[in-house]
Design a protein around this motif. Structure first.
Motif, short mmCIF file in Angstrom:
data_model
loop_
_atom_site.label_atom_id
_atom_site.label_comp_id
_atom_site.label_asym_id
_atom_site.label_seq_id
_atom_site.Cartn_x
_atom_site.Cartn_y
_atom_site.Cartn_z
N ALA A 63 0.70 -1.11 0.06
CA ALA A 63 0.04 -0.19 -0.02
C ALA A 63 0.98 1.27 0.03
O ALA A 63 0.47 2.21 0.21
N CYS A 64 2.26 1.13 -0.30
CA CYS A 64 3.08 2.12 -0.12
C CYS A 64 3.70 2.90 -1.34
O CYS A 64 4.12 2.05 -1.94
N ASP A 65 3.14 4.09 -1.55
CA ASP A 65 3.56 4.47 -3.12
C ASP A 65 5.00 4.85 -3.07
O ASP A 65 5.72 4.54 -4.15
N THR A 66 5.81 5.16 -1.90
CA THR A 66 7.21 5.35 -1.93
C THR A 66 7.86 3.80 -2.25
O THR A 66 8.77 3.88 -3.25
N VAL A 67 7.48 2.74 -1.74
CA VAL A 67 7.77 1.49 -2.28
C VAL A 67 7.70 1.24 -3.83
O VAL A 67 8.67 0.86 -4.47
N GLU A 117 15.10 1.15 -3.97
CA GLU A 117 15.73 0.72 -2.79
C GLU A 117 14.84 1.05 -1.49
O GLU A 117 15.46 0.73 -0.39
N TYR A 118 13.76 1.47 -1.41
CA TYR A 118 12.88 2.10 -0.26
C TYR A 118 12.76 0.58 0.34
O TYR A 118 12.19 -0.13 0.23
N LEU A 119 13.33 1.03 1.94
CA LEU A 119 13.18 -0.41 2.67
C LEU A 119 11.66 -0.66 3.12
O LEU A 119 11.29 -2.02 3.24
N GLY A 120 10.69 0.06 2.98
CA GLY A 120 9.35 -0.16 3.23
C GLY A 120 8.83 0.10 4.66
O GLY A 120 9.65 -0.03 5.91
N PRO A 121 7.53 0.21 5.16
CA PRO A 121 7.18 0.31 6.27
C PRO A 121 7.40 -0.77 7.23
O PRO A 121 7.82 -0.55 8.56
N ALA A 122 7.14 -2.18 7.25
CA ALA A 122 7.41 -3.16 7.85
C ALA A 122 8.79 -3.21 8.30
O ALA A 122 8.82 -3.22 9.60
N ALA A 136 13.24 8.32 3.24
CA ALA A 136 12.48 8.67 2.22
C ALA A 136 10.80 8.44 2.28
O ALA A 136 10.29 8.99 1.32
N CYS A 137 10.53 8.17 3.68
CA CYS A 137 9.03 8.14 3.77
C CYS A 137 8.59 9.37 3.70
O CYS A 137 8.70 10.39 4.11
N HIS A 138 7.35 9.54 2.97
CA HIS A 138 6.60 10.79 2.68
C HIS A 138 5.49 10.73 3.94
O HIS A 138 4.65 11.89 3.89
N SER A 139 5.43 10.19 4.75
CA SER A 139 4.28 10.31 5.86
C SER A 139 2.86 10.30 5.24
O SER A 139 2.04 10.76 5.73
N HIS A 140 2.67 9.55 4.01
CA HIS A 140 1.35 9.29 3.49
C HIS A 140 0.33 8.54 4.37
O HIS A 140 -0.89 8.82 4.35
N GLN A 141 0.81 7.79 5.40
CA GLN A 141 0.06 7.02 6.40
C GLN A 141 -0.81 6.03 5.49
O GLN A 141 -1.61 5.35 6.17
N SER A 142 -0.61 5.56 4.05
CA SER A 142 -1.34 4.45 3.43
C SER A 142 -1.02 3.15 4.26
O SER A 142 -1.74 2.31 4.56
N CYS A 143 0.16 3.10 4.78
CA CYS A 143 0.78 1.70 5.51
C CYS A 143 -0.11 1.96 6.93
O CYS A 143 -0.66 0.74 7.14
N GLU A 144 -0.36 2.86 7.37
CA GLU A 144 -1.02 2.69 8.91
C GLU A 144 -2.58 2.38 8.63
O GLU A 144 -3.21 1.74 9.32
N PRO A 176 3.14 2.23 11.24
CA PRO A 176 4.37 2.15 10.74
C PRO A 176 4.88 3.77 10.47
O PRO A 176 6.09 4.04 10.70
N THR A 177 3.92 4.54 10.27
CA THR A 177 4.40 6.06 10.02
C THR A 177 4.91 6.41 11.23
O THR A 177 5.73 7.42 11.05
N ALA A 178 4.27 6.24 12.32
CA ALA A 178 4.60 6.87 13.45
C ALA A 178 6.24 5.99 13.99
O ALA A 178 7.10 7.03 14.47
N SER A 179 6.30 5.06 13.69
CA SER A 179 7.70 4.19 13.88
C SER A 179 8.70 5.11 13.03
O SER A 179 9.72 5.13 13.48
N ILE A 180 8.43 5.36 11.68
CA ILE A 180 9.25 5.71 10.92
C ILE A 180 9.53 7.27 11.49
O ILE A 180 10.78 7.61 11.10
N ALA A 181 8.41 7.91 11.52
CA ALA A 181 9.03 9.14 12.26
C ALA A 181 10.05 9.33 13.47
O ALA A 181 10.83 10.22 13.62
S1 SF4 Z 1 3.97 6.71 5.65
FE1 SF4 Z 1 3.86 4.40 5.13
S2 SF4 Z 1 2.92 4.42 3.19
FE2 SF4 Z 1 3.55 6.45 3.42
S3 SF4 Z 1 5.45 6.58 2.46
FE3 SF4 Z 1 6.06 6.21 4.70
S4 SF4 Z 1 6.03 3.96 4.68
FE4 SF4 Z 1 5.18 4.44 2.74
#
Ligand code: SF4
Ligand code: SF4
Ligand code: FES
Lengths: 127, 245
Positions: free
Chosen positions: B162-166, B171-176, B208-216, B225-230
């Protein structure tokens, strides 16, 4: 297998991007669009201001130019875009730099609502 | 099957991806039943219509994370997705999980997903040996609360799909994977923190994460995951400012 066994014609695997209909995705998209809009319109705005002052060579002429309805509409749009981009940016900064706050969807919707309101207020003031 | 299992003689049209990267959607009429899940539908097709259909599942109760597929355009865990919740005009469209290569039909190749997990230094690095006494871990320290909030990941890959950055950045590692790294940097028993911060701060990492929150929005475990990445963004930034990175 026969031709009418339910098998469709060879096709592309559908992308699976229905998440792009979600509020928060749309909020991120609108934030981007408003940024692009600003990048395009701000230079035009300054150019127009510059030309207006230079061309008319007087403050009076410039003030007259600002009475042009097209100019007013453009300014309303610009201010609404600015507000939208500013609030969207603040939301992302808060997400990334402060502890997590729930209710991001409402905040994104509020940002859009406030921007429209600011645009409307300016429109009422100008027209 | 008894008649009590069926709501009526109604069926739904289920179109299922067949093939690998090249293929087509094949439509099956599947009898509608009460409390039927998407995984039930897929299993019905394999048992009654086409035994060559490939898909993946194990636990059927939302624990193993292996049954994720694209359901009407969205990534979902199929064993806990009720047909009634997702059916649109009597139709359901099923495909393999997005952002991953297709092996066959509904089975996606999860290799890159797990490789990125490794790349994010997602493996625990012990700080003690078996000869040391067992360490007491308090559940209510701020770090443990952060770790616990993010720990229940079942590796389903739904957030990844569900992540557009992936989608946009190979090379984006992704939310999980990043969410996993976040649990470990908050784990006081872990000894791999500085390497891990370096791994997640590199190109394709948390920044690289844009905080879209599609993952969440899509995580079936309701993780964020957005909060974890933040959190990783803040930690790596502080480490950088201190000169540790
Ligand atoms: S917030 Fe989630 S869906 Fe959005 S770019 Fe970051 S990891 Fe991907
Ligand atoms: S974070 Fe959620 S969506 Fe992503 S792999 Fe883990 S359980 Fe699945
Ligand atoms: S089959 Fe295990 S989570 Fe769905």
């Amino acid at each position: 297998m026969s031709a009418n066994d339910g098998l469709g014609a060879k096709t592309q695997l559908r992308a699976g991007t229905a998440y792009r209909r979600d509020w928060l995705w749309v909020a991120a998209f609108v934030h981007r669009l408003s940024g692009i809009g600003l990048a395009i319109f701000l230079p035009m705005h300054f150019l127009a201001l510059g030309l207006a002052i230079e061309g008319e060579a007087s403050l009076d002429g410039f003030l007259k130019w600002t009475q042009n309805p097209m100019v007013k509409i453009a300014e309303v749009g610009l201010v609404a875009l600015l507000t939208l981009h500013l609030l969207g940016g603040i939301r992302v900064l808060l997400i990334e730099n402060m502890t997590w706050q729930p209710g991001q969807k409402s905040m994104a919707i509020a940002a859009v609502a406030v921007s429209i309101l600011v645009g409307l207020l300016l429109a009422v003031y100008l027209f | 099957m008894t008649s009590a299992d069926t709501i009526s003689s109604e069926t739904i049209d289920v179109s299922v991806w067949r093939g690998g990267a090249e293929g087509r959607y094949e439509t099956f009429a599947v009898p509608l039943r009460q409390n039927q899940t998407i995984l039930d539908v897929v299993t019905w097709i394999q048992r009654n219509a086409d035994p060559t259909l490939s898909y993946r599942f194990a636990c059927r109760v939302g624990m193993c994370g292996s049954c994720a597929m694209t359901v009407n355009g969205r990534p979902r865990w199929t064993c806990r997705t009720h047909v009634s919740k997702v059916v649109e005009n009597g139709k359901v469209e099923l495909g393999p999980l997005a952002n991953l290569p297709v092996i066959k039909d509904l089975a996606a190749d999860m290799t890159s997903f797990f490789e990125k997990w490794q790349k994010a230094d997602g493996a625990f690095v012990p700080s003690k040996t078996r000869h040391d006494p067992i360490e007491e871990i308090l559940p209510n320290t701020p770090a443990r609360i952060e770790a616990s909030a993010a720990i229940e990941c079942i590796n389903c890959g739904i957030c990844f799909a569900a992540c557009d950055t992936v989608r946009w950045q190979d090379e984006y590692l992704g939310p999980a994977a990043l969410n996993r790294a976040w649990t470990l940097v908050n784990d006081e028993r872990d000894a791999g923190k500085s390497d891990r911060l370096r791994a997640v701060a590199a190109a394709g990492g948390c920044h690289a994460c844009h905080s879209h929150q599609s993952c969440e929005q899509h995580c079936p475990q309701k993780l964020n995951p957005t909060a974890s990445i933040a959190g990783l963004k803040r930690l790596t930034m502080h480490a950088y400012l201190r000169g540790d990175l």
